[in-house]
Design a protein around this motif. Structure first.
Motif, PDB file in Angstrom:
ATOM      1  N   MET A 165     -52.431 -46.752 -45.484  1.00  0.00           N
ATOM      2  CA  MET A 165     -52.286 -46.239 -46.846  1.00  0.00           C
ATOM      3  C   MET A 165     -50.886 -46.453 -47.420  1.00  0.00           C
ATOM      4  N   LYS A 166     -49.868 -46.238 -46.563  1.00  0.00           N
ATOM      5  CA  LYS A 166     -48.497 -46.362 -47.083  1.00  0.00           C
ATOM      6  C   LYS A 166     -48.203 -47.819 -47.419  1.00  0.00           C
ATOM      7  N   GLU A 167     -48.421 -48.707 -46.446  1.00  0.00           N
ATOM      8  CA  GLU A 167     -48.015 -50.111 -46.632  1.00  0.00           C
ATOM      9  C   GLU A 167     -48.892 -50.832 -47.654  1.00  0.00           C
ATOM     10  N   GLU A 168     -50.226 -50.520 -47.664  1.00  0.00           N
ATOM     11  CA  GLU A 168     -51.137 -51.263 -48.550  1.00  0.00           C
ATOM     12  C   GLU A 168     -51.205 -50.689 -49.958  1.00  0.00           C
ATOM     13  N   PHE A 169     -51.045 -49.353 -50.073  1.00  0.00           N
ATOM     14  CA  PHE A 169     -51.258 -48.728 -51.386  1.00  0.00           C
ATOM     15  C   PHE A 169     -50.059 -47.924 -51.878  1.00  0.00           C
ATOM     16  N   GLY A 170     -48.944 -48.024 -51.145  1.00  0.00           N
ATOM     17  CA  GLY A 170     -47.725 -47.345 -51.580  1.00  0.00           C
ATOM     18  C   GLY A 170     -47.847 -45.833 -51.671  1.00  0.00           C
ATOM     19  N   VAL A 171     -48.747 -45.272 -50.851  1.00  0.00           N
ATOM     20  CA  VAL A 171     -48.936 -43.823 -50.851  1.00  0.00           C
ATOM     21  C   VAL A 171     -47.818 -43.170 -50.034  1.00  0.00           C
ATOM     22  N   THR A 172     -47.172 -42.133 -50.604  1.00  0.00           N
ATOM     23  CA  THR A 172     -46.181 -41.371 -49.844  1.00  0.00           C
ATOM     24  C   THR A 172     -46.924 -40.264 -49.086  1.00  0.00           C
ATOM     25  N   SER A 173     -47.663 -39.467 -49.868  1.00  0.00           N
ATOM     26  CA  SER A 173     -48.506 -38.416 -49.272  1.00  0.00           C
ATOM     27  C   SER A 173     -49.615 -38.092 -50.273  1.00  0.00           C
ATOM     28  N   PHE A 174     -50.670 -37.433 -49.791  1.00  0.00           N
ATOM     29  CA  PHE A 174     -51.781 -37.049 -50.667  1.00  0.00           C
ATOM     30  C   PHE A 174     -51.604 -35.611 -51.137  1.00  0.00           C
ATOM     31  N   ASP A 175     -51.792 -35.381 -52.417  1.00  0.00           N
ATOM     32  CA  ASP A 175     -51.740 -34.019 -52.965  1.00  0.00           C
ATOM     33  C   ASP A 175     -53.024 -33.268 -52.633  1.00  0.00           C
ATOM     34  N   LEU A 176     -54.140 -34.029 -52.613  1.00  0.00           N
ATOM     35  CA  LEU A 176     -55.446 -33.416 -52.360  1.00  0.00           C
ATOM     36  C   LEU A 176     -56.345 -34.448 -51.665  1.00  0.00           C
ATOM     37  N   VAL A 177     -57.069 -34.001 -50.628  1.00  0.00           N
ATOM     38  CA  VAL A 177     -58.020 -34.857 -49.916  1.00  0.00           C
ATOM     39  C   VAL A 177     -59.382 -34.187 -49.943  1.00  0.00           C
ATOM     40  N   PHE A 178     -60.423 -34.919 -50.382  1.00  0.00           N
ATOM     41  CA  PHE A 178     -61.793 -34.414 -50.360  1.00  0.00           C
ATOM     42  C   PHE A 178     -62.499 -35.056 -49.172  1.00  0.00           C
ATOM     43  N   LEU A 179     -62.840 -34.281 -48.159  1.00  0.00           N
ATOM     44  CA  LEU A 179     -63.523 -34.774 -46.962  1.00  0.00           C
ATOM     45  C   LEU A 179     -65.021 -34.607 -47.136  1.00  0.00           C
ATOM     46  N   ASP A 180     -65.727 -35.752 -47.176  1.00  0.00           N
ATOM     47  CA  ASP A 180     -67.173 -35.693 -47.387  1.00  0.00           C
ATOM     48  C   ASP A 180     -67.865 -36.881 -46.737  1.00  0.00           C
ATOM     49  N   HIS A 181     -67.285 -37.395 -45.639  1.00  0.00           N
ATOM     50  CA  HIS A 181     -67.895 -38.503 -44.914  1.00  0.00           C
ATOM     51  C   HIS A 181     -68.622 -37.961 -43.701  1.00  0.00           C
ATOM     52  N   TRP A 182     -68.915 -38.755 -42.692  1.00  0.00           N
ATOM     53  CA  TRP A 182     -69.688 -38.224 -41.550  1.00  0.00           C
ATOM     54  C   TRP A 182     -68.909 -37.074 -40.938  1.00  0.00           C
TER      55      TRP A 182
ATOM     56  N   GLU B 212     -50.611 -37.450 -38.349  1.00  0.00           N
ATOM     57  CA  GLU B 212     -49.791 -38.391 -37.564  1.00  0.00           C
ATOM     58  C   GLU B 212     -49.170 -39.476 -38.440  1.00  0.00           C
ATOM     59  N   CYS B 213     -49.889 -39.893 -39.478  1.00  0.00           N
ATOM     60  CA  CYS B 213     -49.382 -40.962 -40.355  1.00  0.00           C
ATOM     61  C   CYS B 213     -48.450 -40.421 -41.434  1.00  0.00           C
ATOM     62  N   GLY B 214     -48.176 -39.132 -41.399  1.00  0.00           N
ATOM     63  CA  GLY B 214     -47.253 -38.526 -42.370  1.00  0.00           C
ATOM     64  C   GLY B 214     -47.802 -38.559 -43.787  1.00  0.00           C
ATOM     65  N   LEU B 215     -49.132 -38.470 -43.894  1.00  0.00           N
ATOM     66  CA  LEU B 215     -49.761 -38.531 -45.226  1.00  0.00           C
ATOM     67  C   LEU B 215     -49.973 -37.149 -45.845  1.00  0.00           C
ATOM     68  N   LEU B 216     -49.647 -36.101 -45.071  1.00  0.00           N
ATOM     69  CA  LEU B 216     -49.731 -34.728 -45.591  1.00  0.00           C
ATOM     70  C   LEU B 216     -48.327 -34.154 -45.708  1.00  0.00           C
ATOM     71  N   ARG B 217     -48.053 -33.492 -46.814  1.00  0.00           N
ATOM     72  CA  ARG B 217     -46.751 -32.848 -47.012  1.00  0.00           C
ATOM     73  C   ARG B 217     -46.979 -31.354 -47.172  1.00  0.00           C
ATOM     74  N   THR B 218     -45.921 -30.541 -47.102  1.00  0.00           N
ATOM     75  CA  THR B 218     -46.071 -29.098 -47.322  1.00  0.00           C
ATOM     76  C   THR B 218     -46.739 -28.882 -48.670  1.00  0.00           C
ATOM     77  N   GLY B 219     -47.916 -28.226 -48.636  1.00  0.00           N
ATOM     78  CA  GLY B 219     -48.657 -27.972 -49.871  1.00  0.00           C
ATOM     79  C   GLY B 219     -49.830 -28.900 -50.100  1.00  0.00           C
ATOM     80  N   SER B 220     -49.926 -29.986 -49.315  1.00  0.00           N
ATOM     81  CA  SER B 220     -51.113 -30.861 -49.443  1.00  0.00           C
ATOM     82  C   SER B 220     -52.355 -30.032 -49.159  1.00  0.00           C
ATOM     83  N   ILE B 221     -53.415 -30.321 -49.895  1.00  0.00           N
ATOM     84  CA  ILE B 221     -54.642 -29.533 -49.753  1.00  0.00           C
ATOM     85  C   ILE B 221     -55.794 -30.399 -49.260  1.00  0.00           C
ATOM     86  N   LEU B 222     -56.513 -29.893 -48.240  1.00  0.00           N
ATOM     87  CA  LEU B 222     -57.746 -30.533 -47.741  1.00  0.00           C
ATOM     88  C   LEU B 222     -58.917 -29.715 -48.273  1.00  0.00           C
ATOM     89  N   LEU B 223     -59.883 -30.366 -48.875  1.00  0.00           N
ATOM     90  CA  LEU B 223     -61.100 -29.706 -49.340  1.00  0.00           C
ATOM     91  C   LEU B 223     -62.259 -30.395 -48.644  1.00  0.00           C
TER      92      LEU B 223
END
Ligand SMILES: C[S@@+](CC[C@H](N)C(=O)[O-])C[C@H]1O[C@@H](n2cnc3c(N)ncnc32)[C@H](O)[C@@H]1O
Ligand SMILES: O=C(c1ccccc1)c1ccc(O)c(O)c1[N+](=O)[O-]
Ligand SMILES: [Mg+2]
Length: 214
Positions: A126-143, A156-167
């Motif tokens: 995500m970081k290298e291909e899409f320039g993502v620093t971290s996600f503000d919100l993640v919607f989990l709805d896969h298997w 582990e990939c440092g994609l969550l920061r203090t305050g990132s939200i998983l739904l």
């Protein structure tokens, strides 16, 4: 060889929804899946909870795991400001092909990046291909057995920061016991359950909102 359910959902959208009107695409799919044939979209009832959380968080960069026909993608994108981005992952090419057309019909393609491939491969890129620093919100709805490994991978990939939200969808039905135990038991998350029903049914289900504390 007849049509597939996603193809029939797309046909309903192209026949009944107003082109460029995201809400009419959402309403058309809900109508179809409630009265014609059930499909695993997050649906209208849990969708309203999703809407309220998207509105509250106002994410600049959001990740959706599991696109399917693009119902929740369109629902979320219609709530985002113009410069916000929704990255959505789908590893089934046939589903991704339908989703691209649903997203285009709704007129939200400028806010959406649909990535075709498995979450396990793409989260580390995500970081290298899409320039993502971290996600503000993640919607989990896969298997459902991927919720926990992918959450750990995002940490582990440092994609969550203090305050990132998983739904997370479906924490009751079909259920995600290992994920629920993890986010509710970990001192690194503050979790809250939003009670609802499995889409288009009276079966209990709900969403778990978990704030990453860093
Ligand atoms: C329940 S459907 C998504 C529904 C969609 N979020 C909605 O509410 O309209 C789950 C989707 O996740 C996809 N999927 C499952 N595991 C995946 C993975 N590891 N990586 C990418 N896509 C995955 C499936 O192909 C399926 O289309
Ligand atoms: O797993 C199923 C499922 C299991 C059996 C038959 C049909 C669907 C399901 C049911 C409702 C959901 O909201 C959902 O996201 C999923 N899913 O596949 O990710
Ligand atoms: Mg679901």
């Amino acid at each position: 060889t007849g049509s597939t359910r996603p193809e029939r959902i797309l046909a309903a959208v192209q026949r009944k929804a107003t082109k460029g009107d995201a809400r009419s695409v959402v309403n058309t799919i809900d109508q179809y899946c409630r009265y014609q044939e059930w499909a695993m979209n997050v649906g209208d009832e849990k969708g309203a909870i999703l809407d309220s959380i998207v509105c509250e968080v106002k994410p600049s960069v959001m990740l959706e795991l599991g696109t399917y026909c693009g119902y929740s993608t369109v629902r979320i994108a219609s709530m985002l400001p113009p410069n916000a981005r929704l990255l959505t992952l789908e590893f089934n090419p046939a589903y991704a092909a339908v989703a691209r057309q649903v997203i285009a019909w709704a007129g939200v393609e400028d806010k959406v990046v649909l990535i075709e491939g498995p979450s396990g491969d793409w989260i580390p890129k995500m970081k290298e291909e899409f320039g993502v620093t971290s996600f503000d919100l993640v919607f989990l709805d896969h298997w459902k057995d991927r919720y926990l490994p992918d959450t750990k991978l995002m940490e582990e990939c440092g994609l969550l920061r203090t305050g990132s939200i998983l739904l997370a969808d479906n924490v009751i039905c079909p259920g995600t016991p290992e994920y629920l135990e993890y986010v509710r038991g970990s001192p690194r998350y503050e979790s809250k359950y939003f009670r609802s029903h499995l889409e288009y049914t009276r079966v209990e289900d709900g969403l778990e909102k978990s704030v990453f504390l860093g």
